[in-house]
Design a protein around this motif. Structure first.
Motif, PDB file in Angstrom:
ATOM      1  N   GLN A   1      -6.403  -4.282  -5.179  1.00 15.89           N
ATOM      2  CA  GLN A   1      -6.648  -2.845  -5.287  1.00 15.89           C
ATOM      3  C   GLN A   1      -6.983  -2.414  -6.714  1.00 15.89           C
ATOM      4  O   GLN A   1      -7.241  -1.231  -6.950  1.00 15.89           O
TER       5      GLN A   1
ATOM      6  N   GLU B   1      -2.113  -8.274  -3.376  1.00 16.53           N
ATOM      7  CA  GLU B   1      -2.726  -7.072  -2.782  1.00 16.53           C
ATOM      8  C   GLU B   1      -2.884  -5.990  -3.835  1.00 16.53           C
ATOM      9  O   GLU B   1      -3.904  -5.290  -3.878  1.00 16.53           O
TER      10      GLU B   1
ATOM     11  N   ARG C   1      -3.956   1.949   5.384  1.00 13.84           N
ATOM     12  CA  ARG C   1      -4.225   2.105   3.955  1.00 13.84           C
ATOM     13  C   ARG C   1      -3.967   3.562   3.593  1.00 13.84           C
ATOM     14  O   ARG C   1      -4.550   4.466   4.181  1.00 13.84           O
TER      15      ARG C   1
ATOM     16  N   ARG D   1       0.811  -1.220   0.000  1.00 13.23           N
ATOM     17  CA  ARG D   1       0.000   0.000   0.000  1.00 13.23           C
ATOM     18  C   ARG D   1       0.846   1.273   0.000  1.00 13.23           C
ATOM     19  O   ARG D   1       0.301   2.364  -0.178  1.00 13.23           O
TER      20      ARG D   1
END
Length: 230
Positions: A56, A52, A222, A29
């Protein structure tokens, strides 16, 4: 084998020696490649950073490099089950990758959550020991591989323990990768940092931006839109 479900439903498969923690999520992130960018995850383990990114919305070409066959196989299964064909698992030793001229400079963006420990007690489990110790991936090995893989101006993001900061920055600069962003992760504002995250660019001038601390007492942070890259 165990199954973890990410925020938007992406499945991640783990096993002893091929698990992930808050550090990997923070790294994924910290910066996300754009769909037009070709990405590389080094020391990918079960493929958590690439997965991940997929969770996203990233759908660009991504290669996930992992030296341990068992962990790379978990990534391959997740790629199949998540319909994430844009991710290519590659079971290989990063020390031998991109050595030929035609292989160099293929990637725009790279990430690595490397082994943290150069010394100290080792797990009797060889998979866990390989994941945690730097035998096959020193800071110099990582920086050299990323420098070979990235185009001029390409970016590398990585995380490491704060006591390794000087080692990492020296290795990055020696490979022609200039640190440009740095953030520390703490459980609370009063705690000492337990992790740092940095972004380096290939072939760029010095100029390091120190970003606000990441407070992780309630789990992985995040990043907001203000942290996304141009």
């Amino acid at each position: 084998m165990a199954t973890e479900i990410l925020t938007h439903g992406t499945k991640v498969y783990t096993a002893p020696g091929a698990q992930f923690g808050t550090d990997a999520l923070l790294l994924a992130r910290f910066a996300v490649p754009k769909n037009k960018e070709r990405a590389l995850e080094l020391c990918s383990g079960c493929g958590i950073v690439a997965l991940e990114w997929h969770d996203q919305g990233y759908r660009g070409a991504c290669t996930a490099v992992e030296i341990m066959p068992e962990a790379s196989a978990l990534c391959a299964k997740a790629v199949q089950d998540n319909d994430a064909a844009h991710i290519t698992p590659l079971c290989a030793d990063l020390r031998t990758l991109f050595l030929q001229g035609a292989q160099r400079g293929q990637f725009d963006f790279a990430a690595c959550n490397p082994p943290y420990f150069a010394a100290g007690p080792r797990s009797p489990d060889p998979l866990r020991a390989a994941a945690r110790h730097t035998d096959s991936c020193t800071a110099g090995d990582l920086a050299a591989c990323a420098a070979r893989a990235l185009r001029d101006g390409g970016k590398l993001v990585l995380c490491q323990r704060p006591d390794r900061l000087a080692d990492v920055f020296c290795a990055l600069r020696a490979a022609g990768l200039e640190p440009k962003r740095l953030a520390f992760a703490r459980k609370t504002a009063q705690d000492a940092p337990w992790l740092f995250l940095t972004e380096a660019q290939k072939g760029r001038k010095p100029g390091l931006r120190i970003e606000p601390d990441l407070l992780t007492g309630n789990g992985a942070v995040r990043y907001g839109a203000e942290h996304q890259q141009e």
